[in-house]
Design an enzyme around this catalytic site. Sequence first.
Site, short mmCIF file in Angstrom:
data_model
loop_
_atom_site.label_atom_id
_atom_site.label_comp_id
_atom_site.label_asym_id
_atom_site.label_seq_id
_atom_site.Cartn_x
_atom_site.Cartn_y
_atom_site.Cartn_z
CG ASP A 203 8.24 -1.53 44.83
OD1 ASP A 203 8.38 -2.24 44.80
OD2 ASP A 203 8.28 -0.44 45.67
CB THR A 227 9.62 -3.99 49.96
OG1 THR A 227 8.20 -3.20 49.13
CG2 THR A 227 10.39 -4.09 48.85
CD GLN A 277 9.21 -6.08 46.12
OE1 GLN A 277 8.29 -6.23 46.74
NE2 GLN A 277 9.81 -5.22 45.89
#
Length: 287
Positions: A203, A227, A277
Amino acid sequence: MSDIKLVNLLTLEKRQENIFTGQSWDLGFRALFGGQVLGQALAAARLTVDEDRVAHSFHSYFLLPGDANQDVSFDVEKVRDGKSFSARRVKAIQNGKTLFYMTGSFQKAEQGLQHQLGQMPDVPSADSLTSDISYFEKIKEELPKRLQKAIAYHKPIDTRTVQAIDPVHPDKQTAKRYIWMKSQEQLGGNLSLNQEMLAYASDYHFLATCLQPHGISVRDKNLQIATIDHSMWFHHPFNFDDWLLYCVESPFAGGARGLVRGQFFNTEGTLVASTMQEGLIRLKDES
Protein backbone atom coordinates in the site's frame (compact mmCIF):
# COMPACT_ATOMS: atom_id res chain seq x y z
CA MET A 1 12.12 3.37 19.38
CA SER A 2 14.19 0.29 18.57
CA ASP A 3 11.25 -1.87 19.71
CA ILE A 4 9.21 -0.82 16.64
CA LYS A 5 9.08 -4.10 14.74
CA LEU A 6 6.65 -4.95 12.00
CA VAL A 7 6.57 -8.58 13.08
CA ASN A 8 5.02 -7.41 16.36
CA LEU A 9 2.33 -5.44 14.52
CA LEU A 10 1.45 -8.56 12.53
CA THR A 11 1.35 -10.81 15.61
CA LEU A 12 -2.30 -10.93 16.66
CA GLU A 13 -3.84 -11.83 20.00
CA LYS A 14 -6.55 -14.49 19.98
CA ARG A 15 -9.64 -13.28 21.86
CA GLN A 16 -12.14 -16.01 21.01
CA GLU A 17 -12.46 -18.76 18.43
CA ASN A 18 -11.72 -17.09 15.06
CA ILE A 19 -11.57 -13.60 16.61
CA PHE A 20 -8.24 -11.79 16.91
CA THR A 21 -6.96 -8.33 17.89
CA GLY A 22 -4.04 -6.35 16.51
CA GLN A 23 -2.38 -3.17 17.71
CA SER A 24 -2.25 -0.06 15.53
CA TRP A 25 0.51 2.29 14.41
CA ASP A 26 0.01 5.97 13.66
CA LEU A 27 2.02 6.57 10.48
CA GLY A 28 1.05 10.23 10.34
CA PHE A 29 -1.59 9.81 7.66
CA ARG A 30 -5.13 11.15 7.82
CA ALA A 31 -6.42 7.74 8.90
CA LEU A 32 -5.21 4.27 9.80
CA PHE A 33 -2.70 3.02 7.20
CA GLY A 34 -4.48 0.62 4.85
CA GLY A 35 -1.45 -1.64 4.59
CA GLN A 36 -1.69 -2.38 8.29
CA VAL A 37 -5.24 -3.70 7.93
CA LEU A 38 -4.27 -5.73 4.84
CA GLY A 39 -1.35 -7.42 6.60
CA GLN A 40 -3.22 -8.06 9.84
CA ALA A 41 -6.35 -9.39 8.10
CA LEU A 42 -4.22 -11.81 6.10
CA ALA A 43 -2.51 -12.88 9.33
CA ALA A 44 -5.89 -13.43 11.02
CA ALA A 45 -7.12 -15.61 8.15
CA ARG A 46 -3.88 -17.60 8.13
CA LEU A 47 -4.29 -18.44 11.85
CA THR A 48 -7.46 -20.41 10.99
CA VAL A 49 -5.96 -22.44 8.10
CA ASP A 50 -3.94 -25.67 8.17
CA GLU A 51 -0.19 -25.06 8.11
CA ASP A 52 0.25 -26.81 4.75
CA ARG A 53 -1.86 -24.15 3.00
CA VAL A 54 -0.42 -20.79 1.96
CA ALA A 55 -2.20 -17.67 0.71
CA HIS A 56 -2.30 -17.27 -3.06
CA SER A 57 -4.73 -14.32 -3.29
CA PHE A 58 -6.97 -11.92 -1.42
CA HIS A 59 -9.56 -9.33 -2.42
CA SER A 60 -10.65 -6.56 -0.08
CA TYR A 61 -12.83 -3.47 0.34
CA PHE A 62 -12.19 -0.51 2.63
CA LEU A 63 -15.52 0.73 4.01
CA LEU A 64 -14.65 3.30 6.70
CA PRO A 65 -11.48 5.14 7.76
CA GLY A 66 -9.85 3.56 10.79
CA ASP A 67 -8.49 5.18 13.95
CA ALA A 68 -4.71 4.74 14.26
CA ASN A 69 -4.95 5.20 18.03
CA GLN A 70 -7.12 2.14 18.60
CA ASP A 71 -6.64 -1.60 18.23
CA VAL A 72 -8.43 -3.44 15.42
CA SER A 73 -10.47 -6.63 15.87
CA PHE A 74 -10.62 -9.28 13.13
CA ASP A 75 -13.56 -11.69 12.83
CA VAL A 76 -12.72 -14.64 10.55
CA GLU A 77 -15.40 -16.74 8.86
CA LYS A 78 -14.38 -20.19 7.63
CA VAL A 79 -16.11 -20.20 4.26
CA ARG A 80 -14.74 -23.48 2.90
CA ASP A 81 -12.02 -26.07 3.35
CA GLY A 82 -11.60 -28.26 0.27
CA LYS A 83 -9.00 -30.86 -0.65
CA SER A 84 -6.59 -28.24 -2.01
CA PHE A 85 -8.02 -24.79 -1.22
CA SER A 86 -9.35 -22.97 1.85
CA ALA A 87 -11.41 -19.78 1.68
CA ARG A 88 -11.77 -17.25 4.49
CA ARG A 89 -13.74 -14.04 4.93
CA VAL A 90 -12.38 -11.45 7.38
CA LYS A 91 -14.06 -8.40 8.93
CA ALA A 92 -11.94 -5.65 10.52
CA ILE A 93 -13.84 -3.89 13.30
CA GLN A 94 -13.39 -0.79 15.47
CA ASN A 95 -16.00 0.55 17.90
CA GLY A 96 -18.52 -2.02 16.70
CA LYS A 97 -18.30 -0.83 13.08
CA THR A 98 -16.91 -2.81 10.16
CA LEU A 99 -14.06 -0.89 8.52
CA PHE A 100 -12.97 -3.47 5.99
CA TYR A 101 -13.78 -6.82 4.37
CA MET A 102 -11.33 -9.32 2.91
CA THR A 103 -11.83 -12.65 1.18
CA GLY A 104 -8.66 -14.71 1.06
CA SER A 105 -7.80 -18.04 -0.53
CA PHE A 106 -5.13 -20.51 0.60
CA GLN A 107 -3.74 -23.51 -1.29
CA LYS A 108 -1.60 -26.59 -0.74
CA ALA A 109 1.63 -26.49 -2.74
CA GLU A 110 1.16 -27.97 -6.21
CA GLN A 111 3.12 -28.25 -9.47
CA GLY A 112 1.65 -26.95 -12.73
CA LEU A 113 2.18 -25.18 -16.05
CA GLN A 114 4.37 -22.09 -15.80
CA HIS A 115 5.00 -18.98 -17.87
CA GLN A 116 5.88 -15.34 -17.14
CA LEU A 117 5.06 -12.54 -19.56
CA GLY A 118 5.87 -9.67 -17.18
CA GLN A 119 9.45 -8.46 -17.45
CA MET A 120 11.41 -6.64 -14.79
CA PRO A 121 12.46 -3.18 -16.06
CA ASP A 122 16.11 -2.15 -16.26
CA VAL A 123 16.52 0.24 -13.32
CA PRO A 124 19.38 1.26 -11.00
CA SER A 125 20.09 -1.21 -8.20
CA ALA A 126 18.76 -0.59 -4.71
CA ASP A 127 22.30 -0.27 -3.34
CA SER A 128 22.94 2.70 -5.65
CA LEU A 129 19.94 4.62 -4.28
CA THR A 130 19.30 6.49 -1.04
CA SER A 131 16.62 5.30 1.34
CA ASP A 132 13.42 7.37 1.12
CA ILE A 133 13.36 7.77 4.90
CA SER A 134 16.66 9.67 4.85
CA TYR A 135 15.06 12.33 2.63
CA PHE A 136 12.15 12.78 5.03
CA GLU A 137 14.54 13.00 7.96
CA LYS A 138 16.34 15.88 6.19
CA ILE A 139 13.08 17.82 5.69
CA LYS A 140 11.61 16.78 9.02
CA GLU A 141 10.98 20.36 10.15
CA GLU A 142 8.91 21.04 7.02
CA LEU A 143 6.59 18.11 7.69
CA PRO A 144 3.35 18.28 9.71
CA LYS A 145 3.99 17.56 13.38
CA ARG A 146 2.00 14.34 13.23
CA LEU A 147 4.22 13.03 10.43
CA GLN A 148 7.37 14.16 12.26
CA LYS A 149 6.40 11.97 15.23
CA ALA A 150 5.57 9.06 12.94
CA ILE A 151 8.84 8.83 10.97
CA ALA A 152 10.16 6.00 13.14
CA TYR A 153 7.14 3.85 12.26
CA HIS A 154 8.11 3.98 8.57
CA LYS A 155 11.57 2.52 9.16
CA PRO A 156 10.70 -1.22 9.32
CA ILE A 157 10.31 -1.19 5.51
CA ASP A 158 13.29 0.21 3.59
CA THR A 159 11.88 1.88 0.46
CA ARG A 160 14.06 3.41 -2.26
CA THR A 161 12.23 5.20 -5.07
CA VAL A 162 14.04 5.00 -8.41
CA GLN A 163 12.84 8.32 -9.84
CA ALA A 164 12.97 11.51 -7.77
CA ILE A 165 9.49 12.75 -6.80
CA ASP A 166 9.14 15.87 -4.67
CA PRO A 167 6.36 15.01 -2.18
CA VAL A 168 5.55 18.70 -1.58
CA HIS A 169 5.78 20.27 -5.06
CA PRO A 170 5.81 17.36 -7.54
CA ASP A 171 6.38 17.89 -11.25
CA LYS A 172 4.03 16.25 -13.73
CA GLN A 173 5.31 12.78 -14.58
CA THR A 174 4.17 9.62 -16.33
CA ALA A 175 1.89 7.51 -14.15
CA LYS A 176 4.61 4.97 -13.38
CA ARG A 177 6.75 4.48 -10.30
CA TYR A 178 9.50 1.99 -9.45
CA ILE A 179 10.35 1.36 -5.79
CA TRP A 180 12.84 -1.04 -4.27
CA MET A 181 11.55 -2.47 -0.99
CA LYS A 182 12.71 -4.85 1.70
CA SER A 183 12.05 -5.62 5.33
CA GLN A 184 14.57 -4.39 7.88
CA GLU A 185 13.80 -7.49 9.97
CA GLN A 186 15.05 -11.02 9.41
CA LEU A 187 12.08 -13.22 8.55
CA GLY A 188 13.74 -16.63 8.69
CA GLY A 189 12.12 -18.02 5.57
CA ASN A 190 8.60 -17.90 7.08
CA LEU A 191 6.57 -17.63 3.85
CA SER A 192 3.31 -16.57 5.53
CA LEU A 193 5.06 -13.78 7.44
CA ASN A 194 6.78 -12.67 4.23
CA GLN A 195 3.38 -12.48 2.52
CA GLU A 196 1.81 -10.50 5.36
CA MET A 197 4.68 -8.01 5.37
CA LEU A 198 4.48 -7.62 1.61
CA ALA A 199 0.72 -7.05 1.86
CA TYR A 200 1.50 -4.29 4.36
CA ALA A 201 4.16 -2.75 2.11
CA SER A 202 2.07 -3.04 -1.06
CA ASP A 203 0.00 0.00 0.00
CA TYR A 204 3.06 2.29 0.13
CA HIS A 205 3.17 4.86 -2.70
CA PHE A 206 0.47 2.92 -4.55
CA LEU A 207 -2.52 5.21 -5.12
CA ALA A 208 -0.23 8.27 -5.17
CA THR A 209 0.97 7.10 -8.60
CA CYS A 210 -2.40 8.27 -10.00
CA LEU A 211 -1.49 11.84 -9.08
CA GLN A 212 1.78 11.99 -11.02
CA PRO A 213 0.35 13.06 -14.43
CA HIS A 214 -1.43 15.92 -12.65
CA GLY A 215 1.43 17.25 -10.52
CA ILE A 216 -0.61 17.01 -7.33
CA SER A 217 0.89 16.18 -3.94
CA VAL A 218 -0.75 13.66 -1.60
CA ARG A 219 -0.42 16.43 0.99
CA ASP A 220 -2.55 18.88 -1.02
CA LYS A 221 -5.19 20.22 1.38
CA ASN A 222 -7.80 20.23 -1.39
CA LEU A 223 -7.27 16.55 -2.13
CA GLN A 224 -9.42 13.76 -0.74
CA ILE A 225 -7.71 10.42 -1.34
CA ALA A 226 -8.63 7.02 0.08
CA THR A 227 -8.41 3.37 -0.92
CA ILE A 228 -11.65 1.73 -2.05
CA ASP A 229 -10.45 -1.80 -2.81
CA HIS A 230 -7.18 -3.73 -2.92
CA SER A 231 -6.38 -7.16 -4.35
CA MET A 232 -3.18 -9.19 -4.34
CA TRP A 233 -1.91 -12.43 -5.86
CA PHE A 234 1.14 -14.38 -4.70
CA HIS A 235 2.88 -16.30 -7.50
CA HIS A 236 6.16 -17.63 -6.09
CA PRO A 237 7.82 -17.91 -2.66
CA PHE A 238 10.09 -14.96 -1.88
CA ASN A 239 12.27 -13.49 0.85
CA PHE A 240 11.24 -9.98 1.79
CA ASP A 241 14.42 -9.51 3.80
CA ASP A 242 16.04 -9.23 0.36
CA TRP A 243 15.22 -6.54 -2.20
CA LEU A 244 12.03 -6.65 -4.28
CA LEU A 245 11.24 -4.14 -7.03
CA TYR A 246 7.67 -2.77 -6.93
CA CYS A 247 6.65 -1.65 -10.43
CA VAL A 248 3.51 0.49 -10.21
CA GLU A 249 1.48 2.14 -12.94
CA SER A 250 -1.89 3.86 -13.20
CA PRO A 251 -3.70 3.02 -16.45
CA PHE A 252 -6.78 5.13 -15.65
CA ALA A 253 -8.18 7.95 -13.55
CA GLY A 254 -11.65 9.44 -13.88
CA GLY A 255 -14.98 9.82 -12.13
CA ALA A 256 -13.17 10.83 -8.92
CA ARG A 257 -11.44 7.42 -8.92
CA GLY A 258 -7.98 6.18 -9.83
CA LEU A 259 -6.80 2.69 -10.74
CA VAL A 260 -3.31 1.36 -10.05
CA ARG A 261 -1.66 -1.99 -10.67
CA GLY A 262 1.66 -3.31 -9.46
CA GLN A 263 4.15 -6.13 -9.93
CA PHE A 264 6.80 -7.31 -7.46
CA PHE A 265 10.00 -8.79 -8.92
CA ASN A 266 12.89 -10.33 -7.01
CA THR A 267 16.46 -9.47 -7.95
CA GLU A 268 16.57 -12.41 -10.40
CA GLY A 269 13.60 -10.94 -12.33
CA THR A 270 11.03 -13.48 -11.14
CA LEU A 271 7.51 -12.09 -10.77
CA VAL A 272 6.59 -13.05 -7.21
CA ALA A 273 3.36 -11.06 -6.63
CA SER A 274 0.84 -8.77 -8.35
CA THR A 275 -1.48 -6.09 -6.99
CA MET A 276 -4.49 -3.99 -8.05
CA GLN A 277 -6.16 -1.10 -6.27
CA GLU A 278 -8.86 1.48 -6.94
CA GLY A 279 -9.19 4.57 -4.82
CA LEU A 280 -11.08 7.79 -4.36
CA ILE A 281 -9.24 10.82 -5.78
CA ARG A 282 -11.33 13.95 -5.38
CA LEU A 283 -10.34 17.61 -5.44
CA LYS A 284 -12.65 19.44 -3.06
CA ASP A 285 -12.96 22.54 -5.23
CA GLU A 286 -14.28 20.32 -8.07
CA SER A 287 -16.94 18.53 -6.06
